[in-house]
Write an enzyme that holds these catalytic residues in place. Sequence first.
Site, PDB file in Angstrom:
ATOM      1  N   GLU A 271      44.287  29.260   8.560  1.00 35.99           N
ATOM      2  CA  GLU A 271      44.825  31.296   9.294  1.00 35.99           C
ATOM      3  C   GLU A 271      44.319  31.289  10.488  1.00 35.99           C
ATOM      4  O   GLU A 271      44.415  30.947  11.087  1.00 35.99           O
ATOM      5  CB  GLU A 271      44.257  31.693   8.148  1.00 35.99           C
TER       6      GLU A 271
ATOM      7  N   CYS B  53      43.544  33.990  17.537  1.00 37.32           N
ATOM      8  CA  CYS B  53      42.319  33.408  17.059  1.00 37.32           C
ATOM      9  C   CYS B  53      42.856  32.320  16.229  1.00 37.32           C
ATOM     10  O   CYS B  53      44.009  32.807  15.337  1.00 37.32           O
ATOM     11  CB  CYS B  53      41.090  34.264  15.959  1.00 37.32           C
TER      12      CYS B  53
ATOM     13  N   CYS C   7      37.746  21.118   7.707  1.00 34.43           N
ATOM     14  CA  CYS C   7      36.454  21.329   8.924  1.00 34.43           C
ATOM     15  C   CYS C   7      35.457  20.142   8.525  1.00 34.43           C
ATOM     16  O   CYS C   7      35.214  20.053   7.061  1.00 34.43           O
ATOM     17  CB  CYS C   7      35.996  22.388   9.258  1.00 34.43           C
TER      18      CYS C   7
ATOM     19  N   CYS D 163      28.827  23.438   8.932  1.00 33.00           N
ATOM     20  CA  CYS D 163      28.313  24.637   8.720  1.00 33.00           C
ATOM     21  C   CYS D 163      27.598  25.906   7.963  1.00 33.00           C
ATOM     22  O   CYS D 163      28.600  25.382   7.174  1.00 33.00           O
ATOM     23  CB  CYS D 163      28.371  25.557  10.355  1.00 33.00           C
TER      24      CYS D 163
ATOM     25  N   CYS E  46      29.639  29.199   7.247  1.00 38.74           N
ATOM     26  CA  CYS E  46      31.447  28.431   7.725  1.00 38.74           C
ATOM     27  C   CYS E  46      32.070  28.371   6.098  1.00 38.74           C
ATOM     28  O   CYS E  46      31.843  27.147   5.677  1.00 38.74           O
ATOM     29  CB  CYS E  46      31.621  27.748   8.348  1.00 38.74           C
TER      30      CYS E  46
ATOM     31  N   CYS F  70      35.738  33.539   8.924  1.00 37.59           N
ATOM     32  CA  CYS F  70      36.901  32.175   9.009  1.00 37.59           C
ATOM     33  C   CYS F  70      36.832  31.547   7.521  1.00 37.59           C
ATOM     34  O   CYS F  70      35.997  31.282   7.253  1.00 37.59           O
ATOM     35  CB  CYS F  70      35.607  30.810  10.022  1.00 37.59           C
TER      36      CYS F  70
HETATM   37  N1  SAH Z   1      34.247  24.660  15.077  1.00 37.96           N
HETATM   38  C1  SAH Z   1      34.235  25.911  16.248  1.00 37.96           C
HETATM   39  C2  SAH Z   1      35.154  27.226  15.289  1.00 37.96           C
HETATM   40  C3  SAH Z   1      34.501  27.716  14.438  1.00 37.96           C
HETATM   41  S1  SAH Z   1      35.030  29.497  13.988  1.00 37.96           S
HETATM   42  C4  SAH Z   1      32.790  25.983  15.762  1.00 37.96           C
HETATM   43  O1  SAH Z   1      31.113  25.542  15.081  1.00 37.96           O
HETATM   44  O2  SAH Z   1      32.826  26.726  17.126  1.00 37.96           O
HETATM   45  C5  SAH Z   1      33.774  30.183  15.484  1.00 37.96           C
HETATM   46  C6  SAH Z   1      32.646  30.877  15.227  1.00 37.96           C
HETATM   47  O3  SAH Z   1      32.083  31.760  13.936  1.00 37.96           O
HETATM   48  C7  SAH Z   1      31.488  29.814  15.586  1.00 37.96           C
HETATM   49  O4  SAH Z   1      30.532  29.949  16.065  1.00 37.96           O
HETATM   50  C8  SAH Z   1      30.559  29.626  14.248  1.00 37.96           C
HETATM   51  O5  SAH Z   1      29.861  29.002  13.643  1.00 37.96           O
HETATM   52  C9  SAH Z   1      31.318  31.770  13.243  1.00 37.96           C
HETATM   53  N2  SAH Z   1      31.062  30.977  12.326  1.00 37.96           N
HETATM   54  C10 SAH Z   1      31.748  30.385  11.119  1.00 37.96           C
HETATM   55  N3  SAH Z   1      31.788  31.441   9.750  1.00 37.96           N
HETATM   56  C11 SAH Z   1      30.967  32.349  10.025  1.00 37.96           C
HETATM   57  C12 SAH Z   1      30.528  33.846   9.386  1.00 37.96           C
HETATM   58  N4  SAH Z   1      30.515  33.400   8.415  1.00 37.96           N
HETATM   59  N5  SAH Z   1      29.376  33.860   9.924  1.00 37.96           N
HETATM   60  C13 SAH Z   1      29.529  34.584  11.412  1.00 37.96           C
HETATM   61  N6  SAH Z   1      29.790  33.233  12.215  1.00 37.96           N
HETATM   62  C14 SAH Z   1      30.354  32.487  11.153  1.00 37.96           C
END
Ligand code: SAH
Length: 363
Positions: free
Chosen positions: A96, A109, A116, A120, A123, A337
Amino acid sequence: MQREQKRDIKSMPLSQLEKELSDMGERPFRAKQIYRWMHVKLARGFDEMTDISKSLRERYRELYSYTCLEQVRMQESESDGTRKYLFRLPDGNLVESVWMRYRHGNSVCVSSQVGCRMGCRFCASTLDGLERNLLPSEMLDQVYAIQLSTGERVSNVVVMGTGEPLDNYDNLLTFLRMLTDGNGLNISQRNVTVSTCGLVPQMYRLADERLQITLALSLHAATDEKRRELMPVARRYSIGELMEACRYYFAQTGRRITFEYSLVGGVNDTDRDAEELSALAGPLGCHVNLIPVNPIEERNFVQSERARIRAFQNKLEKNKINGTIRREMGRDIDGACGQLRRRTMKAQEAPCSLQSIGGNDTC
Ligand code: SAH
């Protein structure tokens, strides 16, 4: 089977394509001509290259694969016009991408991996682990497909979709170079942001490339203890090591780092958290992006109260830290995401499957 043997022409930087075609005995202008078709005119297949003879196009088709994403779904937010796209890759995997319209231009984006492996906790993209890395062409094509779909120029790209970009380092670098190449879409490096959960060795490598892109670090907590609760990667690299890498990045590139900080109610949103965050951001002159956590159904994290978010931001401000609260664009369209992809995959597994709509079969 055959597709795998063919090389991916859209992932080749111009210099490589030039060498490739000149080795084949092609005339010197040919590489630029084809590169232009792929990366400026955004052709969706060799057949669109109308000033190249049919027989030559046939020859290229035999030699090369031509990445072109198929649009499976598109959702548009009623509140702010943000669009979320779901694309099918040539091997059937789904990714996406998001299109956002800002005053300063249109931003896409981009996802960098299918799934992944960073884990985290908040996420959705990581819940099923990593499927595979995306090729440079598959990252480029997210931008191209969206520009074609909207009919509007994309001026900014953020690599903040599914995946950890620095976990797919070589492909990411080729993608960044081609995206910002004057012979291609020519997006300014200053308008490109790469977001990482903090893979320290790759942060050093990226610094040494001396690109003018912005590096965003997903910090989300200001102490190792708290960070480890939210992000498994924090067990590998301490905040001290991360800050050292950030200092190095700034020294090499002159570009200030952005910290991303997702506010999770009752977890990392106290005044004390804000003080600790200020102590990290201040010396590096970092900008802090505050993101109210977007709750996903698989976890029970909740958003901080509005007033708490404001208080957190005020604390940063008092400490002279520049902090903005990220506008929650497209919340009404599976904004977090990986949620659109997961929902579609789940629906496809269900007996009454959700059929793809708006598919494009031109390549
Ligand atoms: N792997 C990269 C890109 C990921 S997504 C990274 O970790 O930076 C981009 C941002 O969105 C990251 O800061 C991630 O931690 C955040 N993110 C992911 N899921 C989220 C959610 N459910 N709520 C808020 N931020 C989120």
